[in-house]
Motif scaffolding. Sequence first.
Motif, mmCIF file in Angstrom:
data_model
loop_
_atom_site.group_PDB
_atom_site.id
_atom_site.type_symbol
_atom_site.label_atom_id
_atom_site.label_comp_id
_atom_site.label_asym_id
_atom_site.label_seq_id
_atom_site.Cartn_x
_atom_site.Cartn_y
_atom_site.Cartn_z
ATOM 1 N N GLN A 1 15.698 -28.103 4.005
ATOM 2 C CA GLN A 1 15.788 -29.109 5.049
ATOM 3 C C GLN A 1 17.027 -28.905 5.906
ATOM 4 O O GLN A 1 17.005 -29.147 7.106
ATOM 5 C CB GLN A 1 15.767 -30.521 4.450
ATOM 6 N N GLN A 2 18.112 -28.425 5.299
ATOM 7 C CA GLN A 2 19.322 -28.136 6.077
ATOM 8 C C GLN A 2 19.073 -27.014 7.077
ATOM 9 O O GLN A 2 19.690 -26.968 8.133
ATOM 10 C CB GLN A 2 20.485 -27.776 5.153
ATOM 11 N N LEU A 3 18.161 -26.105 6.738
ATOM 12 C CA LEU A 3 17.847 -24.995 7.640
ATOM 13 C C LEU A 3 16.827 -25.384 8.704
ATOM 14 O O LEU A 3 17.089 -25.270 9.894
ATOM 15 C CB LEU A 3 17.321 -23.796 6.846
ATOM 16 N N VAL A 4 15.656 -25.822 8.263
ATOM 17 C CA VAL A 4 14.577 -26.070 9.216
ATOM 18 C C VAL A 4 14.652 -27.444 9.853
ATOM 19 O O VAL A 4 14.106 -27.662 10.930
ATOM 20 C CB VAL A 4 13.188 -25.842 8.584
ATOM 21 N N ASN A 5 15.293 -28.392 9.194
ATOM 22 C CA ASN A 5 15.573 -29.709 9.750
ATOM 23 C C ASN A 5 14.329 -30.459 10.227
ATOM 24 O O ASN A 5 14.375 -31.181 11.211
ATOM 25 C CB ASN A 5 16.588 -29.585 10.890
ATOM 26 N N THR A 6 13.208 -30.249 9.580
ATOM 27 C CA THR A 6 11.973 -30.943 9.943
ATOM 28 C C THR A 6 10.988 -30.842 8.786
ATOM 29 O O THR A 6 11.128 -29.984 7.911
ATOM 30 C CB THR A 6 11.349 -30.345 11.217
ATOM 31 N N GLN A 7 10.000 -31.705 8.796
ATOM 32 C CA GLN A 7 8.920 -31.597 7.824
ATOM 33 C C GLN A 7 8.001 -30.455 8.257
ATOM 34 O O GLN A 7 7.687 -30.322 9.438
ATOM 35 C CB GLN A 7 8.127 -32.909 7.751
ATOM 36 N N ILE A 8 7.602 -29.634 7.317
ATOM 37 C CA ILE A 8 6.736 -28.496 7.630
ATOM 38 C C ILE A 8 5.287 -28.920 7.452
ATOM 39 O O ILE A 8 4.891 -29.390 6.384
ATOM 40 C CB ILE A 8 7.072 -27.287 6.719
ATOM 41 N N SER A 9 4.513 -28.750 8.491
ATOM 42 C CA SER A 9 3.117 -29.182 8.470
ATOM 43 C C SER A 9 2.239 -28.163 7.730
ATOM 44 O O SER A 9 2.615 -27.004 7.556
ATOM 45 C CB SER A 9 2.601 -29.348 9.896
ATOM 46 N N ARG A 10 1.071 -28.635 7.342
ATOM 47 C CA ARG A 10 0.106 -27.735 6.697
ATOM 48 C C ARG A 10 -0.262 -26.609 7.660
ATOM 49 O O ARG A 10 -0.436 -25.463 7.247
ATOM 50 C CB ARG A 10 -1.134 -28.499 6.252
ATOM 51 N N PHE A 11 -0.385 -26.933 8.946
ATOM 52 C CA PHE A 11 -0.687 -25.922 9.964
ATOM 53 C C PHE A 11 0.316 -24.771 9.889
ATOM 54 O O PHE A 11 -0.057 -23.600 9.858
ATOM 55 C CB PHE A 11 -0.667 -26.551 11.364
ATOM 56 N N VAL A 12 1.601 -25.094 9.843
ATOM 57 C CA VAL A 12 2.646 -24.070 9.797
ATOM 58 C C VAL A 12 2.554 -23.276 8.494
ATOM 59 O O VAL A 12 2.679 -22.055 8.487
ATOM 60 C CB VAL A 12 4.047 -24.691 9.992
ATOM 61 N N MET A 13 2.327 -23.966 7.388
ATOM 62 C CA MET A 13 2.195 -23.270 6.105
ATOM 63 C C MET A 13 1.041 -22.275 6.130
ATOM 64 O O MET A 13 1.161 -21.163 5.612
ATOM 65 C CB MET A 13 1.987 -24.276 4.982
ATOM 66 N N GLU A 14 -0.067 -22.661 6.744
ATOM 67 C CA GLU A 14 -1.225 -21.753 6.845
ATOM 68 C C GLU A 14 -0.865 -20.526 7.676
ATOM 69 O O GLU A 14 -1.232 -19.405 7.317
ATOM 70 C CB GLU A 14 -2.423 -22.477 7.468
ATOM 71 N N GLN A 15 -0.143 -20.734 8.780
ATOM 72 C CA GLN A 15 0.237 -19.602 9.625
ATOM 73 C C GLN A 15 1.213 -18.680 8.892
ATOM 74 O O GLN A 15 1.097 -17.456 8.966
ATOM 75 C CB GLN A 15 0.849 -20.087 10.950
ATOM 76 N N MET A 16 2.149 -19.271 8.181
ATOM 77 C CA MET A 16 3.117 -18.488 7.407
ATOM 78 C C MET A 16 2.411 -17.676 6.331
ATOM 79 O O MET A 16 2.747 -16.520 6.080
ATOM 80 C CB MET A 16 4.172 -19.397 6.767
ATOM 81 N N ASN A 17 1.440 -18.279 5.698
ATOM 82 C CA ASN A 17 0.682 -17.606 4.641
ATOM 83 C C ASN A 17 -0.133 -16.447 5.208
ATOM 84 O O ASN A 17 -0.302 -15.425 4.558
ATOM 85 C CB ASN A 17 -0.242 -18.610 3.948
ATOM 86 N N ARG A 18 -0.623 -16.603 6.415
ATOM 87 C CA ARG A 18 -1.486 -15.598 7.030
ATOM 88 C C ARG A 18 -0.687 -14.451 7.643
ATOM 89 O O ARG A 18 -1.166 -13.319 7.748
ATOM 90 C CB ARG A 18 -2.327 -16.284 8.114
ATOM 91 N N MET A 19 0.540 -14.714 8.052
ATOM 92 C CA MET A 19 1.336 -13.746 8.800
ATOM 93 C C MET A 19 1.767 -12.555 7.942
ATOM 94 O O MET A 19 2.227 -12.719 6.823
ATOM 95 C CB MET A 19 2.565 -14.455 9.367
ATOM 96 N N ASP A 20 1.625 -11.363 8.497
ATOM 97 C CA ASP A 20 2.085 -10.144 7.832
ATOM 98 C C ASP A 20 3.585 -10.007 8.079
ATOM 99 O O ASP A 20 4.013 -9.780 9.216
ATOM 100 C CB ASP A 20 1.345 -8.927 8.384
#
Length: 152
Positions: free
Chosen positions: A90-109
Amino acid sequence: DLLPKRPSLRVVLMSATINAQIFKDYFGSCQSIHIPGRTFPVTSYFLENALEHTGFVVEPNSEYSKRDAYDLMPDEVAELHQLYNRDEYQQLVNTQISRFVMEQMNRMDPEKINFDLVAAVVNHIHTQVDPPKAGKSTLGAILVFVPGLGEI
């Protein structure tokens, strides 16, 4: 080592972040010139922030998607939420991470630079963060660092 063999060696080194004293000591207390500059405030954003702000989608079959990517299962999402809710994240990203973002992170090479995402971030900055305004006298600039000549 090299200086006794090449006493005529001259080095010009410029850097905004280097510890000049180390080089001065190495080269036998050589001359140096310090030109004071200005510092500017910097706000750090991370990949999660870029995905959230731009709404960028990593298409499942794009060149930037992992070949073995899959949709996250509910228990994986819950585990990721717990990780992202830790104080150090939280100190780094300073926001709640949405499921949308998690899906993109999971998919990204992670081995590839997604230039479409870089372009989306630059466009977001230009149109949303600091859009052109009538009567604005100064133009802004965006500096993008890439890892090598091939990416330029």
